[in-house]
Design an enzyme around this catalytic site. Structure first.
Site, PDB file in Angstrom:
ATOM      1  CB  SER A 140       7.969  -8.732  -1.584  1.00  0.00           C
ATOM      2  OG  SER A 140       8.602  -9.763  -2.328  1.00  0.00           O
ATOM      3  CE  LYS A 141       7.668  -9.938   6.127  1.00  0.00           C
ATOM      4  NZ  LYS A 141       6.352  -9.738   6.682  1.00  0.00           N
ATOM      5  NE  ARG A 142       6.637 -14.452  -4.055  1.00  0.00           N
ATOM      6  CZ  ARG A 142       6.051 -14.233  -5.223  1.00  0.00           C
ATOM      7  NH1 ARG A 142       5.081 -13.354  -5.299  1.00  0.00           N
ATOM      8  NH2 ARG A 142       6.419 -14.888  -6.285  1.00  0.00           N
TER       9      ARG A 142
END
Length: 487
Positions: free
Chosen positions: A259-261
């Site tokens: 994920s972008k996180r």
RNA sequence: GGCCCCAUCGUCUAGCCAGGUCAGGACACCGCCCUUUCAAGGCGGCAGCACGGGUUCGAAUCCCGUUGGGGCCA
């Protein structure tokens, strides 16, 4: 077992292989999509097929020109050229509308007047009562009067697909094997929103059909939607299905979903960090696929030749930047000096080094052989070669190293000044001779010189660096360095 | 909540389908060599079949279960 017969479907028999990649336009392409694109591309190339690019921009909010441009750029950077497209779903509205209309006419779809609020309430009630949360079929058998009543109320409607009861949908997935789904598990799903726009399910099915896609190679997250797409095809009167291959998902290095996180998930981020497209392609190919028990390095040509969907694994693959860096280093080492230099230009410019000129490029080409085996990423180059492009400031360790070395550095300068020529070997011979005269170990003899000339204790090979820097500049720095750190 | 999928070193994986070689390779890590720094390179090392049953003379491999992770449905 092949259960295709159970639903009377046959594999497509089209002779030309046609694959596609269908990303949503939300900025730079995600590495997972890039891998899917690669596999589709490799497969189509291997079979002299056609690779189609389609932009799934039916979700108007996310669609914009810049984002779609980024996808095109990323694919081009990776070298994954397409033969048809890009086709924008936003420009194919009439295709979806007419398919939806046909489905309604044939009784395979119906108008659903339930509002989002009503659906939500009933869904929660169903879950609370321990029933499945899918659509409850409220509008499935509305009479003409009931429909008229709803419409008189001013209600809008969505179109839902009427999922047949007591059916089994089966297909053979190249990666996962036989996949069997009972239609009892599928509730009537929306194919056209109340605003008239198609849902993903309808659009993707119509597109794959009309674009004559023979092999659908995509992420496992879409495995569960496949039976619904088969159902729509069938309702549209199509009796064959494409070959499906659902790729294992990509996860981050800690095993969690990518994920972008977590970190960099876009191809653009890797490009900006100085990864080579050839390394990226090689690495992506290995994420979920392997050729044998020992080969890691594959040129694009070898991948086209050796890739096979049958050897794609089933388990999720962790994206490991460290291994990507190793591969990248290997590809960097293989670049010709002029090629490396050219690729380095933007990274230097970004780091404030004026390399985008004829003289700058000359320096880069000269220094390329010295740094190529030291680079894992192109963005590491500027700090290694900055000393060639302008005055240096000694860092702390360098300053400390030349402490009390003024006399020695002057001697070095004198020795170099007396040199008849200026090649690496000549410089090395002179400096080793001086070191021998003074009974200095190589490290004692050379580190002060490195410090004075490059400003740091870590640099490309010393003698060649001096050669490239030039005689006058080298001598100037040897003389000036002690003054700059007077205490 | 329901349906489905997955499971070999820390990571990518070979081996599994057609049970029987010290479970092979690569990245990372550690050590040694080379060496003007940093790298690169060479050599060597550490490290794994998630767990529990079953089938079998023999199970990483076949079957069942457990656990863990994931996907989808809304």
């Amino acid at each position: 077992m092949t259960l295709s017969a159970a639903v009377n479907l046959t594999q497509m028999t089209t002779s030309v292989v046609r694959t596609r990649i269908a990303p949503a336009p939300s900025g730079s392409i995600h590495v997972g999509n890039a891998r899917a694109a690669l596999y589709n591309w490799l497969f189509s190339r291997q079979n002299q097929g056609v690779f189609v690019l389609r932009i799934e921009d039916t979700d108007q909010k996310r669609a914009d020109e810049a984002a779609y441009g980024a996808i095109v750029e990323d694919l081009e950077w990776l070298g994954l050229t397409w033969d048809e497209g890009p086709f924008l779903q936003s420009k194919r509205a009439e295709h979806y509308a007419s398919a939806a209309e046909r489905l309604v006419e044939m009784g395979s779809a119906y108008r659903c007047y339930c509002t989002p609020e009503e659906l939500d309430t009933r869904r929660k009630a169903a879950m609370a009562a321990g029933r499945p949360p899918g659509y409850d079929g409220r509008c499935r058998y509305l009479s003409a009067e009931e429909r008229a009543a709803f419409e008189a109320e001013g209600r809008t409607f969505a179109l839902r697909f009427r999922v047949p009861e007591n059916r089994t949908i089966a297909f053979d997935d190249v990666v996962r094997g036989p996949v069997v789904t009972d239609t009892a598990q599928i509730s009537d799903f929306v194919i056209q929103r109340s605003d008239g726009g198609p849902t993903y399910m309808l659009a993707v099915t119509v597109d794959d059909l009309e674009m004559d896609i023979t092999h659908v190679i995509r992420g496992e997250d879409l495995l569960a939607s496949t039976p619904r797409q088969i159902l729509i095809r069938e309702a549209l009167g199509v009796t064959d299905v494409p070959v499906f291959a659902h790729l294992p998902l990509l996860v981050s290095s800690d095993g969690r979903p990518l994920s972008k996180r977590w970190g960099d998930v876009s191809v653009r981020a890797y490009r900006d960090a100085g990864f080579l497209p050839e390394a990226m392609v090689n690495y992506l190919a290995l994420l979920g696929w392997s050729f044998d028990d020992k080969t890691n390095i594959f040129s694009v040509e070898e991948l086209v030749e050796k890739f096979s969907l049958e050897r794609v694994g089933k388990n999720p693959a962790a994206f490991d930047v460290v291994k990507l860096e190793w591969l990248n280093g290997i590809y960097i080492k293989q670049l010709e000096p002029s090629d490396l230099a050219e690729r380095l230009v933007p990274f230097c410019v970004r780091a404030g080094i004026d390399a985008d000129s004829e003289s700058g490029r000359r320096l880069l080409v000269a220094v390329a052989p010295l740094i190529s085996e030291r680079l894992k990423r192109l963005d590491e180059a500027p700090s290694m070669i900055r000393f060639l492009f302008g005055p240096v400031t000694l860092d702390e360790k360098a300053s400390k190293t030349i402490q009390g070395q003024a006399e020695y550095l002057r001697a070095v300068a004198d020795r170099l000044a007396a040199l008849p020529g200026w090649t690496g070997p000549q410089i090395e011979a002179a400096l080793r001779e001086l070191a021998a005269e003074r009974f200095l170990k190589p490290k004692q003899a050379f580190q002060p010189i490195r410090a004075a000339v490059t400003g740091t204790l870590i640099s490309p090979p010393l003698f060649e660096s001096l050669e490239i820097l030039g005689k006058d500049t080298s001598i100037d720095r040897l003389m000036a360095a002690p003054q700059s750190v007077v205490v």
